[in-house]
Scaffold this motif. Structure first.
Motif, PDB file in Angstrom:
ATOM      1  N   THR A   1     -33.940 -28.368  40.563  1.00  0.00           N
ATOM      2  CA  THR A   1     -33.009 -29.175  41.354  1.00  0.00           C
ATOM      3  C   THR A   1     -33.714 -30.356  41.995  1.00  0.00           C
ATOM      4  O   THR A   1     -33.196 -31.475  41.999  1.00  0.00           O
ATOM      5  CB  THR A   1     -32.339 -28.311  42.440  1.00  0.00           C
ATOM      6  N   THR A   2     -34.904 -30.133  42.527  1.00  0.00           N
ATOM      7  CA  THR A   2     -35.669 -31.214  43.143  1.00  0.00           C
ATOM      8  C   THR A   2     -35.973 -32.309  42.124  1.00  0.00           C
ATOM      9  O   THR A   2     -35.830 -33.504  42.415  1.00  0.00           O
ATOM     10  CB  THR A   2     -36.977 -30.662  43.749  1.00  0.00           C
ATOM     11  N   ILE A   3     -36.357 -31.906  40.919  1.00  0.00           N
ATOM     12  CA  ILE A   3     -36.654 -32.868  39.849  1.00  0.00           C
ATOM     13  C   ILE A   3     -35.399 -33.641  39.452  1.00  0.00           C
ATOM     14  O   ILE A   3     -35.427 -34.874  39.305  1.00  0.00           O
ATOM     15  CB  ILE A   3     -37.276 -32.158  38.629  1.00  0.00           C
ATOM     16  N   MET A   4     -34.276 -32.926  39.294  1.00  0.00           N
ATOM     17  CA  MET A   4     -33.039 -33.575  38.871  1.00  0.00           C
ATOM     18  C   MET A   4     -32.535 -34.554  39.944  1.00  0.00           C
ATOM     19  O   MET A   4     -32.080 -35.655  39.620  1.00  0.00           O
ATOM     20  CB  MET A   4     -31.967 -32.525  38.577  1.00  0.00           C
ATOM     21  N   ALA A   5     -32.620 -34.149  41.201  1.00  0.00           N
ATOM     22  CA  ALA A   5     -32.181 -35.033  42.286  1.00  0.00           C
ATOM     23  C   ALA A   5     -33.077 -36.268  42.368  1.00  0.00           C
ATOM     24  O   ALA A   5     -32.599 -37.396  42.505  1.00  0.00           O
ATOM     25  CB  ALA A   5     -32.181 -34.285  43.613  1.00  0.00           C
ATOM     26  N   HIS A   6     -34.379 -36.056  42.268  1.00  0.00           N
ATOM     27  CA  HIS A   6     -35.318 -37.180  42.313  1.00  0.00           C
ATOM     28  C   HIS A   6     -35.062 -38.142  41.153  1.00  0.00           C
ATOM     29  O   HIS A   6     -35.100 -39.362  41.329  1.00  0.00           O
ATOM     30  CB  HIS A   6     -36.754 -36.653  42.257  1.00  0.00           C
TER      31      HIS A   6
ATOM     32  N   PRO B   1     -27.630 -29.163  31.882  1.00  0.00           N
ATOM     33  CA  PRO B   1     -27.855 -30.381  32.671  1.00  0.00           C
ATOM     34  C   PRO B   1     -28.510 -31.454  31.811  1.00  0.00           C
ATOM     35  O   PRO B   1     -29.137 -31.152  30.790  1.00  0.00           O
ATOM     36  CB  PRO B   1     -28.800 -29.909  33.779  1.00  0.00           C
ATOM     37  N   PRO B   2     -28.360 -32.709  32.211  1.00  0.00           N
ATOM     38  CA  PRO B   2     -29.014 -33.786  31.448  1.00  0.00           C
ATOM     39  C   PRO B   2     -30.519 -33.699  31.574  1.00  0.00           C
ATOM     40  O   PRO B   2     -31.049 -33.169  32.554  1.00  0.00           O
ATOM     41  CB  PRO B   2     -28.475 -35.058  32.107  1.00  0.00           C
TER      42      PRO B   2
END
Length: 200
Positions: free
Chosen positions: A36-41, A6-7
């Protein structure tokens, strides 16, 4: 997809990414769910490329970079985790991040009215109150939603419905959101729609 790294998060908007330490220490959010929470945010801290206009019924965006009335829209985040990964917990985690940053309105869309119990479980496991989540079906389509802050739970079937007077559920939701809505739109069990979206 699992073979692609992931980026790295860009740290855009990272100053308002706060979660209670106990959620991590006690395992209420696993490392994968936290990632996932960090990436979505992080995604929600950026805008889609270009500027857009929206049609009168609020259902279609058209790219219009030269239109002075065009506006920017936030980037969404599609979550494609399989069964048992805790997608509902991740939705709740992202809503909590926004809640703690002062964005205390969210919409949780799912396929079945009974799934509100799962949403309430995931939300309360992270420290929220069961009363924070209310079903849109609690109010008739032509009634304004009197709830202030909170999580509005909506099924896809309800979202497509309208009242006898012709008022659509979508217009009812948009009225509740208000002009300055910046909360999370979570499309759970969408199978073809974005899983976690924050709109500005």
């Amino acid at each position: 997809m699992a073979s692609v790294a992931p980026p790295m998060p860009s740290n855009t908007g990272s100053d308002d990414l706060r979660l209670p330490t106990r959620l991590i220490e006690e395992g209420d959010l696993s490392e994968a769910q936290l990632e996932t929470t960090i990436m979505a945010h992080d995604a929600h801290g950026r805008d889609l490329p270009g500027r857009f206009t929206i049609d009168d019924d609020q259902t279609k965006l058209t790219r219009a970079d030269d239109d002075p009335d065009a506006r920017a829209y936030r980037l969404g985040y599609f979550l494609g985790d399989g069964t048992g990964c805790g997608k509902g917990r991740e939705c709740a985690g992202l809503i909590l991040v926004n809640w703690l940053a002062g964005r205390r309105k969210a919409i949780w869309v799912s396929k079945s009215a009974t799934l509100i119990e799962d949403a309430i479980r995931d939300w309360t496991d992270l420290g929220g109150s069961p009363a924070d989540i209310q079903p849109l079906s609690k109010w008739k389509p032509d009634q304004p939603v009197p709830m202030g802050d909170g999580i509005l739970f909506v099924t896809y079937a309800t979202l497509r419905s309208a009242g006898k007077c012709g008022t659509t559920r979508l217009s009812q939701i948009l009225a509740w959101m208000g002009e300055d809505f910046e909360g999370v739109l979570a499309f759970d069990e969408a199978h073809g729609h974005c899983q976690l979206v924050r709109q500005t």
